[in-house]
Design a protein around this motif. Structure first.
Motif, short mmCIF file in Angstrom:
data_model
loop_
_atom_site.label_atom_id
_atom_site.label_comp_id
_atom_site.label_asym_id
_atom_site.label_seq_id
_atom_site.Cartn_x
_atom_site.Cartn_y
_atom_site.Cartn_z
N VAL A 49 23.26 14.65 -11.00
CA VAL A 49 21.90 14.00 -11.34
C VAL A 49 21.54 13.10 -10.25
O VAL A 49 20.34 13.09 -9.56
N VAL A 50 22.51 12.39 -9.41
CA VAL A 50 22.11 11.47 -8.53
C VAL A 50 21.61 12.03 -7.24
O VAL A 50 20.69 11.84 -6.45
N ASP A 51 22.45 13.27 -6.93
CA ASP A 51 22.04 14.09 -5.80
C ASP A 51 20.45 14.67 -5.82
O ASP A 51 19.92 14.82 -5.04
N ILE A 52 20.60 15.27 -7.25
CA ILE A 52 19.11 15.83 -7.27
C ILE A 52 17.94 14.64 -7.21
O ILE A 52 17.00 15.15 -6.22
N VAL A 53 18.08 13.56 -7.24
CA VAL A 53 17.09 12.60 -7.16
C VAL A 53 17.12 12.08 -5.70
O VAL A 53 16.07 11.69 -5.15
N VAL A 111 14.65 12.74 -14.96
CA VAL A 111 15.37 12.96 -13.70
C VAL A 111 14.45 13.87 -12.97
O VAL A 111 14.25 13.36 -11.61
N ALA A 112 13.64 14.72 -13.35
CA ALA A 112 12.54 15.33 -12.36
C ALA A 112 11.72 14.36 -12.15
O ALA A 112 10.97 14.60 -11.00
N ILE A 113 11.15 13.64 -13.13
CA ILE A 113 10.25 12.59 -12.69
C ILE A 113 10.58 11.79 -11.55
O ILE A 113 10.07 11.42 -10.67
N ALA A 114 12.04 10.96 -11.55
CA ALA A 114 12.57 10.46 -10.72
C ALA A 114 12.55 10.96 -9.46
O ALA A 114 12.15 10.45 -8.34
N ARG A 115 12.91 12.29 -9.40
CA ARG A 115 12.76 13.04 -7.94
C ARG A 115 11.47 13.05 -7.39
O ARG A 115 11.33 13.07 -6.37
N ALA A 116 10.47 13.22 -8.42
CA ALA A 116 9.33 13.37 -7.71
C ALA A 116 8.77 11.91 -7.17
O ALA A 116 7.91 11.88 -6.30
N LEU A 117 8.85 10.87 -7.66
CA LEU A 117 8.50 9.53 -7.54
C LEU A 117 9.11 8.83 -6.73
O LEU A 117 8.80 7.81 -6.14
#
Lengths: 544, 339
Positions: free
Chosen positions: A383-387, A435-441
């Protein structure tokens, strides 16, 4: 085995103290309900509540590893638990049948429609002449409203639209006029307008043939429209049973109330100040689309002359049915696909024409959240790497710093340290979408394109995710382009809404304007089709 | 659709021509001089030049290539000095022996895989475990070694089938060639003893050659079937009251075949070109041994023609695979149908 069709007690299905386990884990803990003949029962619950398991247990078709460990399922007063597969085959498709979730995957892609309908007829009427089978297939297609049945019989599933496929599935389900119809999320994958038609069709056919229906769904609106009795399930147990009026007007349980509260009411509005209040300074335009067009090859224009402006901190909703071009618009905007014409201006830069390195730089300012958090996250990354990845990709900081920033971002979204090293498959749907939102923002983009970010989530999680999106918007000032098919959500969340129809924006305005004074006929049709649990009385009158 | 087919055919033709060109170039880039090999170490420069010109090696490169292609199309594949015969004669007699082996092995692999995979996906537990074990062993065993083991067990020890004695028992004469397949030719002439003898000689080499693709296809099909069996439309079929086995045959099988059929063309081609070791073990007069000799002797005519021929087989195999897929799946027949 014979099941008598003469039925003195008037009970179609009676489930008592049903227990179902997968391996050693019990997932349904003693469920009891009764379905009267000719009645329509709704089983409502979120994912993991066991509602589909109950439905499949009635058919005797539990997924591999699942088995009934206790209780009775009486189908027309005959217990079906413990029947052999052979005995059940005699009942399935004749006494009880299924309309399944996703019409796109519920028909065999390599067999013509006609064969798939004929299959269920022939299965229970051995030796029926071919002409007679064909005649029945044609009649069925006509009955479920598929035109040009002669030609349609020879066609394959991919030549049908989602709504048409669901009609075919209904035709298959009613082919032998069964006593009980089990509909498992029959409209979830459909557009609002199609959804209304399919529900209508289910209702009328059930009434015409005197069938009892079990409708399994997560959508309270659908239940309110369709069912006379409702069972609310949570974690494998029934927590509330009652007539539809009771459940919606005065729910006894907190959970039921909570589910209802999660659906925005017409007057509800997301927190935070309204956009464009008089007195505010004119906000800066961050994204200006002019004359945007998109076509594939020499086909028709999927997007036709789209003009749209997004201001900082604003949410613009895009509503419309599938095929209207919503997702194409999103993909073209973030340059996953190239436009066939028109310009995309991002913060004063010509994003639409940018190439290679410049395009990459500009991408920092326009990010996307996809519909399905199950497939939009790399299953092998933590997760952390995705973001953290966007930060590293754009060379904004080194890996440790990026991970630190990602940790912060995730914490602010309610995902604390224990989630950091997890893989996406170990998260729930709502957590994945966060997680997807965190990655985008995390890049603090000027614009975020949200393509149906909550439609794959459970009702109670949707509200949380929307709140989260709003919080981030208030703190970051990001402009959202919010693609959504759920009009209630659009009304709740958006500052302005654009109605997309056949690749064109046919109406554009504030939620209040659109919902109270719709001008375009298509908008009106769209609004009429919304099932609304808060307006229960409307339809109930028609059917009783 | 016709445009689609035309494009496929065109692409296939280009593939064949490219393969022939590459083989042509690579052969000539190899060190050594075929003229020297033919004329012998004692030949003088004039003899060498004469040999070279008789082979056409003194002509410009592209002229040689063009000549080769044109002659190939006309059916003149040149003279193989390593065999001492016309290339076409040598290749066709040898190639049919290899083809007979390869085709039977192919059929065994496909049918066997269908049965094994069906058993594995239909009967969980012990039988599924057995199939998995078989697939694992099959994938891990080199075919020539399997051949040796089969000879030891079934020929030397049990005596059920003939050992490494080629295509026929020594007391029998080969049939008048019609197809080049002994089994078929004997049958055409009504010679039942010949049929049974040639078939018996096929059993062990076919099994050893088939084992690897059989195991591979079993794995592939099992995975596909498991995937298909979990699809919603299978549940819908079952909800119609269709028994499990009929659902399997009618719906699961057809949908699982799609990805498999595409790989079948490849497998057939590999069987034809890759049977050298098995042929050696069983003394099979196939194309393999002749070819290895031809390569070391720099027999351009022979090797070139063979490469071109296998390219054609390869491409045709793939085209047939695609055609079969189109027959099964209507979506492939309408261009642009996503699902």
């Amino acid at each position: 085995m014979t099941v008598s069709t003469v039925n003195p007690t008037g009970t179609a299905v009676e489930v008592s103290d049903l227990r179902v386990a997968y391996g050693g884990d019990e997932v349904v803990h003693g469920v009891s309900f009764r379905l009267r003949r000719g009645a329509r029962l709704g089983i409502v619950g979120e994912s993991g509540s066991g509602k589909s398991t109950v439905a499949r247990a009635v058919l005797g078709l539990l997924p591999p590893g699942g088995h009934v460990t206790g209780g009775r399922i009486e189908l027309l007063d005959t217990d079906v638990v413990g029947r052999t597969d052979k005995e059940m085959n005699d009942l399935r498709g004749r006494v009880v049948s299924l309309v399944f979730q996703d019409p796109l995957t519920s028909l065999d892609p390599v067999k013509p429609i006609g064969k798939q309908i004929a299959e269920v007829i022939v299965q229970h009427h051995r030796g029926l002449p071919r002409a007679e089978v064909r005649e029945r297939c044609l009649r069925l297609l006509n009955e479920v409203g598929v035109n040009d049945a002669e030609r349609r019989l020879k066609q394959y599933p991919h030549e049908f639209s989602g709504g048409m496929r669901q009609r075919v599935l209904i035709a298959i389900a009613i082919a032998n006029q069964p006593d009980v119809l089990i509909a498992d999320e029959p409209t979830t994958a459909l557009d609002v307008t199609t959804q209304a038609q399919v529900l209508d069709l289910l209702r009328t056919t059930a009434e015409r043939h005197g069938m009892s229906v079990i409708l399994v769904t997560h959508d309270l609106g659908v239940v309110a429209e369709f069912c006379d009795e409702v069972v609310v399930m949570k974690a494998g147990e029934i927590i509330e049973t009652g007539t539809a009026e009771q459940i919606f007007a005065s729910p006894a349980q907190d959970y039921t109330r909570h589910l209802l509260d999660c659906i925005p009411r017409p007057g509800d509005r997301r927190p935070g100040p309204e956009f464009g209040d008089p007195g505010d300074a004119e906000p800066a335009a961050v994204l200006t689309i002019t004359g945007l067009r998109k076509r594939y090859g020499r086909g028709p224009h999927v997007l036709d002359d789209i003009d749209l402006t997004l201001h900082a901190g604003e949410t613009v909703g895009i509503v419309g049915e599938s095929g209207a071009g919503k997702s194409t618009l999103a993909r073209t905007l973030i340059r996953l696909e190239n436009a066939s014409g028109g310009t995309i201006d991002l913060n004063g830069a010509d994003f639409g024409a940018a190439r290679s390195k410049r395009l990459r730089e500009l991408r920092r300012d326009i990010q996307m959240v996809f519909q399905d958090p199950f497939s939009s996250l790399d299953p092998h990354m933590q997760v952390v790497d995705i973001v953290a990845q966007p930060l590293i990709v754009h060379g904004l900081c080194d890996r440790p710093a990026a991970r630190a920033r990602a940790t912060e971002m995730l914490a602010s979204m309610g995902l604390d340290e224990q989630f950091l090293d997890r893989l996406p498959r170990n998260l729930s749907g709502g957590q994945r979408q966060r997680v997807a939102i965190a990655r985008a923002l995390i890049l603090r983009p000027a614009v975020a394109v949200l393509d149906e970010p909550i439609s794959a989530l459970d009702v109670s999680v949707r509200a949380q995710v929307l709140d989260l999106l709003r919080e981030e918007q208030l703190s970051l000032g990001t402009a959202y382009l919010f693609i959504v098919h759920d009009l209630a959500v659009a009304r709740y969340f958006c500052d302005r809404i654009a109605v997309l129809y056949e690749g064109k924006i046919v109406e554009f305005g504030s939620p209040a304007d659109l919902f109270e004074r719709p001008r375009h006929p298509y908008t009106r049709r769209l609004l009429d089709a919304i099932p609304d649990p808060h307006h229960l009385q409307r339809r109930m009158k028609d059917t009783t | 659709m016709f445009r689609d087919i035309r494009q496929r055919l065109l692409a296939s033709a280009v593939t064949i021509v490219l393969a022939s060109f590459v083989s042509f170039v690579v052969l000539r880039a190899l060190p050594g001089d075929p003229a020297r090999l033919i004329a012998g170490p004692l030949a003088g420069p004039e003899t060498l030049a004469a040999t070279r010109s008789s082979l056409g090696l003194d002509r410009p490169f592209f002229a040689q290539y063009g000549q080769f292609l044109w002659n190939f199309v006309r059916g003149d594949w040149g003279y193989s000095f390593s065999v001492g015969d016309e290339v076409r004669e040598a290749l066709t007699s040898r190639l049919t022996a290899t083809l007979e082996l390869a085709l039977y092995a192919f059929v065994l692999a496909v049918v066997g895989a269908l049965v094994c995979a069906s058993v594995a996906s239909f009967r969980p537990g012990f039988r599924r475990g057995l199939v998995r074990l078989f697939a694992l062993v099959g994938l891990g065993s080199p075919p020539f070694w399997v051949g040796l083991v089969l000879i030891v067990v079934f020929s030397s020890y049990l005596g059920w089938w003939p050992g490494p004695s080629g295509r026929l028992s020594p007391q029998l004469y080969p049939p008048e060639p019609v197809t080049g397949f002994y089994t078929v030719d004997f049958a055409l002439h009504g010679d039942l003893i010949g049929v049974s003898d040639s078939a018996a000689h096929l059993v062990l080499p076919v099994v050893s050659l088939a084992l690897l693709p059989w195991a591979f296809l079993t794995r592939l099909l099992t995975a596909n079937m498991a995937d298909t069996a979990g699809q919603p439309y299978i549940l819908v079929v079952r909800s119609k009251g269709v028994p499990a086995w009929r659902t399997h045959v009618r719906h699961v099988l057809a949908n699982s075949l799609l990805p498999t059929v595409s790989s079948c063309g490849l497998i057939l081609a590999t069987l034809i070109t890759g049977s050298v070791l098995v042929e050696t073990v069983f003394n099979w007069p196939g194309v393999g041994a002749m070819l290895t000799e031809g390569i070391s002797a720099q027999d351009f005519a022979l090797v070139q023609s063979f490469i071109l021929l296998s390219a054609i087989l390869y491409v045709v195999g793939n085209l047939v695979g695609d055609a079969v897929n189109r027959m099964i799946d209507a979506r492939l027949r309408t261009p642009g149908a996503a699902r």
